[in-house]
Design a protein around this motif. Sequence first.
Motif, PDB file in Angstrom:
ATOM      1  N   GLY A   1       0.776  -1.229   0.000  1.00 58.13           N
ATOM      2  CA  GLY A   1       0.000   0.000   0.000  1.00 58.13           C
ATOM      3  C   GLY A   1       0.810   1.283   0.000  1.00 58.13           C
ATOM      4  N   GLU A   2       2.135   1.172  -0.169  1.00 64.28           N
ATOM      5  CA  GLU A   2       2.965   2.376  -0.193  1.00 64.28           C
ATOM      6  C   GLU A   2       2.748   3.183  -1.464  1.00 64.28           C
ATOM      7  N   ILE A   3       2.441   2.492  -2.551  1.00 65.11           N
ATOM      8  CA  ILE A   3       2.181   3.163  -3.825  1.00 65.11           C
ATOM      9  C   ILE A   3       0.918   2.557  -4.430  1.00 65.11           C
ATOM     10  N   ASP A   4       0.308   3.272  -5.377  1.00 66.62           N
ATOM     11  CA  ASP A   4      -0.917   2.794  -6.014  1.00 66.62           C
ATOM     12  C   ASP A   4      -0.673   2.124  -7.355  1.00 66.62           C
ATOM     13  N   ASP A   5       0.370   2.529  -8.059  1.00 66.61           N
ATOM     14  CA  ASP A   5       0.594   2.066  -9.422  1.00 66.61           C
ATOM     15  C   ASP A   5       2.058   1.641  -9.574  1.00 66.61           C
ATOM     16  N   HIS A   6       2.305   0.342  -9.557  1.00 67.61           N
ATOM     17  CA  HIS A   6       3.697  -0.124  -9.601  1.00 67.61           C
ATOM     18  C   HIS A   6       4.344   0.142 -10.951  1.00 67.61           C
ATOM     19  N   ASP A   7       3.552   0.240 -12.022  1.00 67.85           N
ATOM     20  CA  ASP A   7       4.105   0.518 -13.351  1.00 67.85           C
ATOM     21  C   ASP A   7       4.730   1.918 -13.392  1.00 67.85           C
ATOM     22  N   GLU A   8       3.931   2.903 -13.042  1.00 68.95           N
ATOM     23  CA  GLU A   8       4.393   4.288 -13.107  1.00 68.95           C
ATOM     24  C   GLU A   8       5.525   4.526 -12.114  1.00 68.95           C
ATOM     25  N   TRP A   9       5.384   3.968 -10.914  1.00 64.86           N
ATOM     26  CA  TRP A   9       6.433   4.143  -9.908  1.00 64.86           C
ATOM     27  C   TRP A   9       7.744   3.526 -10.390  1.00 64.86           C
ATOM     28  N   ALA A  10       7.660   2.310 -10.935  1.00 63.40           N
ATOM     29  CA  ALA A  10       8.863   1.622 -11.405  1.00 63.40           C
ATOM     30  C   ALA A  10       9.515   2.371 -12.558  1.00 63.40           C
ATOM     31  N   ALA A  11       8.715   2.918 -13.457  1.00 61.32           N
ATOM     32  CA  ALA A  11       9.265   3.675 -14.579  1.00 61.32           C
ATOM     33  C   ALA A  11      10.027   4.898 -14.084  1.00 61.32           C
ATOM     34  N   THR A  12       9.447   5.607 -13.125  1.00 64.00           N
ATOM     35  CA  THR A  12      10.103   6.787 -12.562  1.00 64.00           C
ATOM     36  C   THR A  12      11.373   6.411 -11.815  1.00 64.00           C
ATOM     37  N   GLU A  13      11.286   5.357 -11.017  1.00 65.38           N
ATOM     38  CA  GLU A  13      12.438   4.893 -10.243  1.00 65.38           C
ATOM     39  C   GLU A  13      13.549   4.414 -11.175  1.00 65.38           C
ATOM     40  N   ALA A  14      13.168   3.670 -12.210  1.00 63.31           N
ATOM     41  CA  ALA A  14      14.161   3.171 -13.168  1.00 63.31           C
ATOM     42  C   ALA A  14      14.866   4.327 -13.878  1.00 63.31           C
ATOM     43  N   ALA A  15      14.127   5.362 -14.225  1.00 67.28           N
ATOM     44  CA  ALA A  15      14.728   6.521 -14.878  1.00 67.28           C
ATOM     45  C   ALA A  15      15.779   7.161 -13.978  1.00 67.28           C
ATOM     46  N   THR A  16      15.468   7.264 -12.697  1.00 65.37           N
ATOM     47  CA  THR A  16      16.423   7.835 -11.739  1.00 65.37           C
ATOM     48  C   THR A  16      17.660   6.957 -11.612  1.00 65.37           C
ATOM     49  N   LEU A  17      17.433   5.650 -11.479  1.00 67.96           N
ATOM     50  CA  LEU A  17      18.547   4.712 -11.328  1.00 67.96           C
ATOM     51  C   LEU A  17      19.450   4.716 -12.553  1.00 67.96           C
ATOM     52  N   LEU A  18      18.855   4.634 -13.723  1.00 68.45           N
ATOM     53  CA  LEU A  18      19.645   4.575 -14.954  1.00 68.45           C
ATOM     54  C   LEU A  18      20.352   5.898 -15.227  1.00 68.45           C
ATOM     55  N   GLY A  19      19.675   6.992 -14.913  1.00 68.66           N
ATOM     56  CA  GLY A  19      20.292   8.295 -15.097  1.00 68.66           C
ATOM     57  C   GLY A  19      21.518   8.474 -14.228  1.00 68.66           C
ATOM     58  N   SER A  20      21.455   7.945 -13.010  1.00 70.69           N
ATOM     59  CA  SER A  20      22.595   8.061 -12.099  1.00 70.69           C
ATOM     60  C   SER A  20      23.787   7.235 -12.565  1.00 70.69           C
ATOM     61  N   GLU A  21      23.522   6.291 -13.489  1.00 65.27           N
ATOM     62  CA  GLU A  21      24.587   5.447 -14.030  1.00 65.27           C
ATOM     63  C   GLU A  21      24.992   5.879 -15.445  1.00 65.27           C
TER      64      GLU A  21
END
Length: 221
Positions: free
Chosen positions: A69-89
């Motif tokens: 229940g921490e987030i409502d939409d795992h797709d959108e959250w994962a896309a945003t998180e992945a963008a941050t992770l990949l950008g940092s690399e």
Amino acid sequence: MVQELVPLARELSLPYYESALPAHDRYHANRVRTLSLRLADECEEPVDRAVLAAAAWLHDIGRPRERTGEIDDHDEWAATEAATLLGSESVSAERTEAITHCIRTHSIRASSPTPETIEAKLLFDADKLEATGARGLVRLACIVGERSGRAGEKYAVIENASVSGLERPDCPDVTLLREWARERLDRLYTSAGRSLGRSRWQFMTEFFTQFEREMGIEGEA
């Protein structure tokens, strides 16, 4: 020097799956990766296999948070998180966008955007095929088990309905598994995915026929 994309995506994704339940864990991510690349082998148009494999590793990193229940939409959250992770690399913006599009569109839910690229379509198909066939039946049962008892969620009764506090049905309700599998197969985008889907559906049909026989609906041969 930028680390190779697929090993990098795998490394970045694994910590997120540590608290995942079996239906959406790192093994599921790896199976989706393997299956999506298998489908890509049969695809006539060019496929960026590194983008596809990286997206497969990262596509469900939000599942554990959605489950709690921490987030409502795992797709959108994962896309945003992945963008941050990949950008940092130092992964390029172009490749990051290709990967996040795959992640953002992999779900079957009505609110999910439509896959536009071949990589996104292959990831979608591989993820849906993971809910079909012999292994898919086991995985669907795991999903039902995860959701049973949660308010507003459907559930399947296999033998003992007493735990739900509801009246025992006349026969075990496994129709939900069949409905979920059929819904996913009807949504596949690629010809390779649909071909494999037909084979897996044939097995599932045979399974449900045998299940009904064992429950005495038709009488075991």
